[in-house]
Design a protein around this motif. Sequence first.
Motif, PDB file in Angstrom:
ATOM      1  N   THR A 152      12.284 -11.083   0.842  1.00  0.00           N
ATOM      2  CA  THR A 152      11.637 -10.010   1.355  1.00  0.00           C
ATOM      3  C   THR A 152      11.150  -8.540   1.585  1.00  0.00           C
ATOM      4  OG1 THR A 152      11.935 -10.979   4.126  1.00  0.00           O
ATOM      5  CG2 THR A 152      10.318 -12.230   3.088  1.00  0.00           C
ATOM      6  N   GLU A 180       4.042 -12.670   0.589  1.00  0.00           N
ATOM      7  CA  GLU A 180       2.149 -12.545   0.953  1.00  0.00           C
ATOM      8  C   GLU A 180       2.357 -11.786  -0.572  1.00  0.00           C
ATOM      9  OE1 GLU A 180      -0.658 -10.931   4.422  1.00  0.00           O
ATOM     10  OE2 GLU A 180       1.113 -10.026   4.501  1.00  0.00           O
ATOM     11  N   THR A 181       1.865 -13.084  -1.342  1.00  0.00           N
ATOM     12  CA  THR A 181       0.909 -12.197  -2.712  1.00  0.00           C
ATOM     13  C   THR A 181      -0.548 -11.783  -2.414  1.00  0.00           C
ATOM     14  OG1 THR A 181       0.171 -14.498  -3.182  1.00  0.00           O
ATOM     15  CG2 THR A 181       1.838 -14.112  -3.941  1.00  0.00           C
ATOM     16  N   SER A 182      -1.519 -11.597  -1.526  1.00  0.00           N
ATOM     17  CA  SER A 182      -1.987 -10.511  -1.408  1.00  0.00           C
ATOM     18  C   SER A 182      -2.248  -9.400  -1.678  1.00  0.00           C
ATOM     19  CB  SER A 182      -3.435 -11.783  -0.553  1.00  0.00           C
ATOM     20  OG  SER A 182      -2.628 -11.396   1.159  1.00  0.00           O
ATOM     21  N   ARG A 183      -0.808  -8.578  -0.599  1.00  0.00           N
ATOM     22  CA  ARG A 183      -0.945  -7.207  -0.725  1.00  0.00           C
ATOM     23  C   ARG A 183       0.363  -7.046  -1.765  1.00  0.00           C
ATOM     24  NH1 ARG A 183      -2.167  -6.160   4.052  1.00  0.00           N
ATOM     25  NH2 ARG A 183      -0.422  -4.311   4.667  1.00  0.00           N
ATOM     26  N   VAL A 184       0.630  -8.303  -2.654  1.00  0.00           N
ATOM     27  CA  VAL A 184       1.906  -7.521  -4.075  1.00  0.00           C
ATOM     28  C   VAL A 184       1.138  -8.230  -4.952  1.00  0.00           C
ATOM     29  CG1 VAL A 184       3.496  -7.210  -2.416  1.00  0.00           C
ATOM     30  CG2 VAL A 184       3.022  -9.372  -3.222  1.00  0.00           C
ATOM     31  N   ASN A 185       2.139  -7.184  -6.324  1.00  0.00           N
ATOM     32  CA  ASN A 185       1.253  -7.871  -7.233  1.00  0.00           C
ATOM     33  C   ASN A 185       2.380  -8.335  -8.020  1.00  0.00           C
ATOM     34  OD1 ASN A 185       0.112  -8.081 -10.174  1.00  0.00           O
ATOM     35  ND2 ASN A 185       1.378  -6.115 -11.171  1.00  0.00           N
ATOM     36  N   ASP A 226       5.275  -4.823  -7.984  1.00  0.00           N
ATOM     37  CA  ASP A 226       5.714  -4.960  -7.379  1.00  0.00           C
ATOM     38  C   ASP A 226       6.815  -6.267  -6.742  1.00  0.00           C
ATOM     39  OD1 ASP A 226       4.621  -3.218  -5.918  1.00  0.00           O
ATOM     40  OD2 ASP A 226       3.095  -4.892  -5.709  1.00  0.00           O
TER      41      ASP A 226
END
Length: 400
Positions: A152, A180-185, A226
């Motif tokens: 993380t 948290e894949t919705s917030r990072v690429n 990311d």
Amino acid sequence: MAKPPQRKQSIAGHFEPYAGDAVVVLDEIIRIAVSTNASDIHLEPKARHLQVRLRLDGEMVEQRPIDAAIAAQVISRVKVLSRMDIAERRLPQDGQLAIDAGDGTVHMRASTFPCSQGEKVVLRLLMGQALYAFDKLGMDEKQQERVREMVTRPQGFIITCGPTGSGKTSTLYSFLQLIETSRVNVVTLEDPIEVELPAITQGQANVRTGFTFAAGLRAILRQDPDVILVGEIRDAETAGIALQAALTGHLVMSTLHTGDTVETVVRLVDLGIESWIIANALSAVIAQRLVRRVCAQCATMTQLEMDFWDGDELLLPRGAGIVRPTGCPACLRTGYRGRTGIFEVLAIDDELRELIKAKSAAREYRDALQQRRIVSLRRAGFEKVVAGMTTVDEVVRVTT
């Protein structure tokens, strides 16, 4: 699938070869492979039959053979479904196929290999459910806590190591579930893509077209990533780019075919990359193996006949209660059913960074690990033995 053929048992106690419809026979073999969670099906031509073996929990398990009269038809059936040239028997071929297994469609990769008795075919089952939860990998609580903290972080380089088939890629997939894949690429570069993950971007290397790991990694860095997952470090160029990416604010994860954590660090230095880059970029090295779990339906208890040591450390004393595999129909008489991981987790700290910068010998790293009381692969395996999950022989086999 078509109705499976009846099994006829010979006087010797072994099943007679499959005969009859080639389509039905192939369907039955695939059904058995799916039901036992086999990873591969091997169809091997012999003088009097087509030998069938399954790769079950990493080990080859012989099955009922196929009669020579329909062997060529079974091979041709695979080649037709895989869109191979059925007339070409002198050159290796590969392809993909899908068959309805009743509970769903089974996707497979097929490859042929010309040999002295004909053509050998290997079917790799691509099981979409092969995505393991992080807490089911087999790490102990301290290892889980340490790895979770490193995964993380916003940047760093995490590498898993071990021989082929030790579960390295599955471990990296489980790490992605902590992000948290919705917030990072998140972008991956794999060869091949083992499991489709809809929440991230996955790319597949293709050496024939020039889309190598090094070229693909350079392209990923232009995609505003990311987190980057590189399926395997295959050369110094790929390693150098991955480490530089970790230094410039990315979290990079990859695998390396090395035996343990120390060997991995030494291998990275031997690739010719600047040691200060490795020291500053590397966050953790995780060595792993897969051990077979004793079948719960037929396991029996026994006592260890002699002390078992790992160097100067007594792992199990003589007389300790341990499980023993027996074998039953549920485990195809192997005594084992399923696998779990054993891990050695090495977090890179300031002292280890100084050793890397100095290009220290492997002995110095091992002394540092011993001082830190890092749990070795063998010790982690014996914790599984004490818990009644696996056997002494199994741990020794994978850690020798």
